[in-house]
Write a protein that holds these residues in place. Structure first.
Motif, PDB file in Angstrom:
ATOM      1  N   ALA A   1       0.811  -1.202   0.000  1.00  0.00           N
ATOM      2  CA  ALA A   1       0.000   0.000   0.000  1.00  0.00           C
ATOM      3  C   ALA A   1       0.849   1.259   0.000  1.00  0.00           C
ATOM      4  O   ALA A   1       1.908   1.316   0.572  1.00  0.00           O
ATOM      5  N   ALA A   2       0.386   2.260  -0.686  1.00  0.00           N
ATOM      6  CA  ALA A   2       1.010   3.571  -0.693  1.00  0.00           C
ATOM      7  C   ALA A   2      -0.111   4.581  -0.865  1.00  0.00           C
ATOM      8  O   ALA A   2      -1.184   4.232  -1.330  1.00  0.00           O
ATOM      9  N   PRO A   3       0.133   5.841  -0.487  1.00  0.00           N
ATOM     10  CA  PRO A   3      -0.986   6.792  -0.521  1.00  0.00           C
ATOM     11  C   PRO A   3      -1.725   6.867  -1.845  1.00  0.00           C
ATOM     12  O   PRO A   3      -2.942   6.763  -1.854  1.00  0.00           O
ATOM     13  N   PRO A   4      -0.992   7.031  -2.993  1.00  0.00           N
ATOM     14  CA  PRO A   4      -1.786   7.054  -4.215  1.00  0.00           C
ATOM     15  C   PRO A   4      -2.486   5.702  -4.399  1.00  0.00           C
ATOM     16  O   PRO A   4      -3.588   5.647  -4.913  1.00  0.00           O
TER      17      PRO A   4
ATOM     18  N   PRO B   1       8.738   0.562   4.454  1.00  0.00           N
ATOM     19  CA  PRO B   1       9.113   1.030   5.794  1.00  0.00           C
ATOM     20  C   PRO B   1       7.889   1.441   6.616  1.00  0.00           C
ATOM     21  O   PRO B   1       7.808   1.131   7.806  1.00  0.00           O
ATOM     22  N   ALA B   2       6.940   2.109   5.975  1.00  0.00           N
ATOM     23  CA  ALA B   2       5.741   2.533   6.708  1.00  0.00           C
ATOM     24  C   ALA B   2       5.009   1.314   7.277  1.00  0.00           C
ATOM     25  O   ALA B   2       4.559   1.318   8.426  1.00  0.00           O
ATOM     26  N   GLU B   3       4.924   0.257   6.479  1.00  0.00           N
ATOM     27  CA  GLU B   3       4.230  -0.946   6.947  1.00  0.00           C
ATOM     28  C   GLU B   3       4.988  -1.601   8.103  1.00  0.00           C
ATOM     29  O   GLU B   3       4.376  -2.083   9.054  1.00  0.00           O
TER      30      GLU B   3
ATOM     31  N   GLY C   1     -10.018  -2.505   8.544  1.00  0.00           N
ATOM     32  CA  GLY C   1      -9.365  -1.211   8.608  1.00  0.00           C
ATOM     33  C   GLY C   1      -7.950  -1.308   8.074  1.00  0.00           C
ATOM     34  O   GLY C   1      -7.316  -2.339   8.171  1.00  0.00           O
ATOM     35  N   ASN C   2      -7.471  -0.206   7.495  1.00  0.00           N
ATOM     36  CA  ASN C   2      -6.130  -0.151   6.941  1.00  0.00           C
ATOM     37  C   ASN C   2      -5.353   0.877   7.765  1.00  0.00           C
ATOM     38  O   ASN C   2      -5.868   1.949   8.053  1.00  0.00           O
ATOM     39  N   PHE C   3      -4.105   0.535   8.130  1.00  0.00           N
ATOM     40  CA  PHE C   3      -3.360   1.457   8.996  1.00  0.00           C
ATOM     41  C   PHE C   3      -3.175   2.821   8.341  1.00  0.00           C
ATOM     42  O   PHE C   3      -3.034   3.827   9.017  1.00  0.00           O
ATOM     43  N   LEU C   4      -3.181   2.845   6.991  1.00  0.00           N
ATOM     44  CA  LEU C   4      -3.017   4.132   6.305  1.00  0.00           C
ATOM     45  C   LEU C   4      -4.160   5.078   6.660  1.00  0.00           C
ATOM     46  O   LEU C   4      -4.033   6.285   6.550  1.00  0.00           O
TER      47      LEU C   4
ATOM     48  N   LEU D   1       9.869   7.689  11.367  1.00  0.00           N
ATOM     49  CA  LEU D   1      10.631   7.611  10.117  1.00  0.00           C
ATOM     50  C   LEU D   1      11.229   8.979   9.780  1.00  0.00           C
ATOM     51  O   LEU D   1      12.319   9.058   9.213  1.00  0.00           O
ATOM     52  N   GLY D   2      10.524  10.044  10.145  1.00  0.00           N
ATOM     53  CA  GLY D   2      11.050  11.386   9.929  1.00  0.00           C
ATOM     54  C   GLY D   2      12.330  11.605  10.708  1.00  0.00           C
ATOM     55  O   GLY D   2      13.333  12.104  10.191  1.00  0.00           O
ATOM     56  N   LYS D   3      12.334  11.192  11.973  1.00  0.00           N
ATOM     57  CA  LYS D   3      13.524  11.375  12.809  1.00  0.00           C
ATOM     58  C   LYS D   3      14.726  10.624  12.243  1.00  0.00           C
ATOM     59  O   LYS D   3      15.860  11.031  12.437  1.00  0.00           O
ATOM     60  N   LEU D   4      14.467   9.508  11.600  1.00  0.00           N
ATOM     61  CA  LEU D   4      15.571   8.705  11.077  1.00  0.00           C
ATOM     62  C   LEU D   4      15.850   9.008   9.601  1.00  0.00           C
ATOM     63  O   LEU D   4      16.650   8.333   8.958  1.00  0.00           O
ATOM     64  N   GLY D   5      15.180  10.021   9.075  1.00  0.00           N
ATOM     65  CA  GLY D   5      15.431  10.418   7.695  1.00  0.00           C
ATOM     66  C   GLY D   5      14.918   9.443   6.665  1.00  0.00           C
ATOM     67  O   GLY D   5      15.452   9.349   5.567  1.00  0.00           O
ATOM     68  N   LEU D   6      13.886   8.703   7.008  1.00  0.00           N
ATOM     69  CA  LEU D   6      13.377   7.694   6.067  1.00  0.00           C
ATOM     70  C   LEU D   6      11.995   8.051   5.523  1.00  0.00           C
ATOM     71  O   LEU D   6      11.385   7.269   4.806  1.00  0.00           O
ATOM     72  N   LYS D   7      11.526   9.252   5.878  1.00  0.00           N
ATOM     73  CA  LYS D   7      10.139   9.571   5.549  1.00  0.00           C
ATOM     74  C   LYS D   7       9.880   9.588   4.041  1.00  0.00           C
ATOM     75  O   LYS D   7       8.826   9.150   3.580  1.00  0.00           O
TER      76      LYS D   7
END
Lengths: 334, 254
Positions: A11-14, B96-98, B116-119, B132-138
């Protein structure tokens, strides 16, 4: 988004919205194929209903094999449990309402799923496969021996479902059964699309790739897989109940090793780890089997074998999986 | 201060060989400890005993004052003892988000949810983006892990561990295999670890050990031979002996 694997959960936003679109497209395709089938083969709706029941079994198998990586050649145990439960409820207890029979099928499938899950998940790899084979033989033998309930090798007859919603009789042409089956397939498909994308679906995907990593995140792979097995059993139970209601007979073959193995073949043919793959594989296999066996009753198995070899060699991700990968590659190319 | 993590007289032998021989140590919240030792010193066995993947012959492991020696690996993670892996163990097909979302959901008891989807879960996504932002992976959070650089995968390992909100963090060679150009980013991530977190780092790279650790423990032949400040470790004759063998003594005598 990349969809190079057949897992449609990436999954990704788009893609967030694209996934919802995929649901609608999938729904539209199912309904379209169902409608085309209805008008093209009005005299062969029984076959189409059988395909739907098989599709439910293959979807159920995909949940544990495709999404969780469990190796099993005994998945018909869940389907047969559903079929027998729905059949016995009607033949022996006079519970003839199709929805009630369906409920029996779902519960029995889920219980069989729990039993099989608890046993099969104790092992991994080859021993797991052997356990699953042992289980399907045990289920088969149990149904054979308990003939006062199951009719043994003669099959269970005397199943007489009443009209659906007290309105639609199960007619001789199988129209009601077919529409009932399509409706069940659509509901199950949409529910499963939600589940495979849920946190639980993601957890199972992780377990398939690396159960040790999942343990180090504090989650128990065994509990999650057992839960998936129960869900899978409920889905197979729907298929079994549909089979019992539409054919009004349950035979030992619905609880056989052959059926288990065929469902795995259908899944691999379509592509594991994708609900669309499971559906594609079932339709192609069952249809091919029907056409080829009518055309050449002596060599049809050879042709089915040749088809399988061709797919495994030239489209190892299965028919749907390979097609999806091709489309993604083309979409990504500038 | 009450120790958050304690190991008492831990022993484990394979056959006749004592691979972990009467190891005791204690850590307080905020500790930065490096565990070093030559190859075959028993570091891996020690980690396995502590995380619950291996049963000790005797001795005890305590997390936050609670004895967890008979608790399995999953139970220890839930009590706040989290490890990262020396060789990245990530899910190649997931983003990474997952990864981080799965850890957040697991920690908050929601990983078993069927719908439900975590997104679409604002609470989860906020934490995922923050970590992820703190680790520069965003910027990479929706790429597949198999498509991101190894150094970034190492950072993601740390992110997953942090998402579990550990009380004790075991870092197994966090910079192993990372090209020199990327180690700075990892060192920065280590420096930015939560101040109240107790960190035990197993590491070979002495430069990293000296920059990170306030305390160094040296393991040799299954036993602790040194436990003290980084500045003293190189001067300790037993440590020199363990690392360099008789060669050290020879050069010493010369």
């Amino acid at each position: 988004m990349t969809m190079t694997t057949t897992n449609e959960m990436t999954a990704a936003p788009p893609a967030h919205r694209r996934i919802a679109n995929a649901d609608l497209i999938g729904l539209a395709v199912i309904l379209l194929v169902a409608a085309v089938g209805y008008f093209l083969f009005p005299n062969n709706l029984a076959l189409l209903t059988r395909i739907i029941a098989a599709a439910l079994l293959v979807l159920s198998l995909d949940l544990v094999t495709g999404y969780c990586g469990v190796a099993t050649l005994g998945h018909a145990a869940l389907f047969g449990a559903g079929a027998y439960a729905a059949g016995i409820a009607s033949a022996h207890y006079g519970i003839n309402d199709p929805l009630a029979m369906l409920a029996f099928g779902i519960v029995a499938g889920a219980v069989a799923g729990l039993i099989c899950g608890v046993v099969i998940l104790r092992a991994h790899g080859l021993p797991q496969l052997v356990l699953s084979i042992a289980l399907i033989h045990l289920f088969h033998e149990f149904a054979n021996k308990a003939s006062s309930w199951t009719g043994g090798s003669d099959g269970l007859s005397g199943i007489a479902p009443t009209a659906l919603f007290s309105l639609y009789e199960f007619d001789l042409w199988g129209r009601t059964a077919y529409v009932f089956g399509v409706a069940l397939l659509v509901i199950v498909f949409l529910l499963l699309r939600l589940i495979v994308r849920s946190p639980f679906g993601m957890l199972c995907r992780g377990i398939k790739e690396d159960p040790i990593r999942i343990r180090s995140m504090g989650a128990s792979p065994k509990i999650a897989l057992t839960k998936m097995y129960v869900i899978s059993g409920a889905v197979a139970g729907v298929g079994g109940a549909l089979n019992a209601i539409s054919t009004q007979v349950v035979g030992l073959d619905s609880l056989s090793f052959t059926m288990s193995a065929e469902s795995l073949v259908m899944l691999v043919l379509g592509g594991t780890g994708s609900l669309f793959g499971a559906l594609t594989g079932t339709v192609v296999f069952m249809f091919f089997e029907d056409v080829v066996s009518a055309a050449n009753p002596f060599h049809w198995l050879t042709m089915v074998g040749a088809l399988l070899i061709a797919v495994v060699l030239f489209a190892p991700k299965g028919i749907y999986g390979t097609a999806a990968a091709l489309i993604t590659r083309r979409r990504e190319a500038p | 201060m009450q120790p958050i993590f304690e190991v008492r007289n831990l022993k484990r032998a394979f056959g006749g060989l004592a691979v972990t021989n009467d190891v005791s140590l204690s850590m307080a919240p905020g500790d930065r400890v490096a565990l070093i030792g030559p190859n075959g010193a028993g570091k891996t066995t020690f980690v396995n005993l502590v995380t619950g993947n291996l049963k000790p012959d005797s001795g005890a492991v305590l997390i936050g004052g609670e004895t967890v020696t008979s608790v399995d690996a999953i139970g220890r993670v839930r009590r706040g003892l989290v490890r990262s892996f020396q060789v990245t163990r990530l899910f190649a097909d997931m983003t990474p988000a997952e990864h981080v979302a799965l850890a957040v959901l697991q920690r908050s008891g929601r990983a078993g949810r069927l719908f439900g989807n975590f997104l679409g879960m604002p609470g989860v996504m906020a934490e995922v983006e923050d970590l992820l932002g703190k680790l520069g992976l965003k910027d990479l959070m929706h790429r597949k892990v198999s498509e991101i650089a190894y150094g970034q995968q190492r950072l993601l390992e740390i992110a997953v561990a942090l998402a579990l909100r550990p009380r004790v963090l075991l870092l197994d060679e966090p910079a192993a295999g990372v090209p020199q150009s990327d180690t700075g980013r990892i060192e920065q991530a280590l420096a930015d670890l939560p101040a109240d977190l107790a960190v035990l780092m197993i590491e070979h790279d002495m430069d990293l050990v000296f920059r990170f650790a306030k305390r160094v423990i040296v393991l040799a032949a299954g036993a602790i031979i040194f436990d003290g400040s980084p500045s003293e470790v190189t001067k300790d004759p037993r440590v020199r002996e363990a690392y360099l063998g008789s060669y050290a003594n020879a050069s010493h005598a010369a």
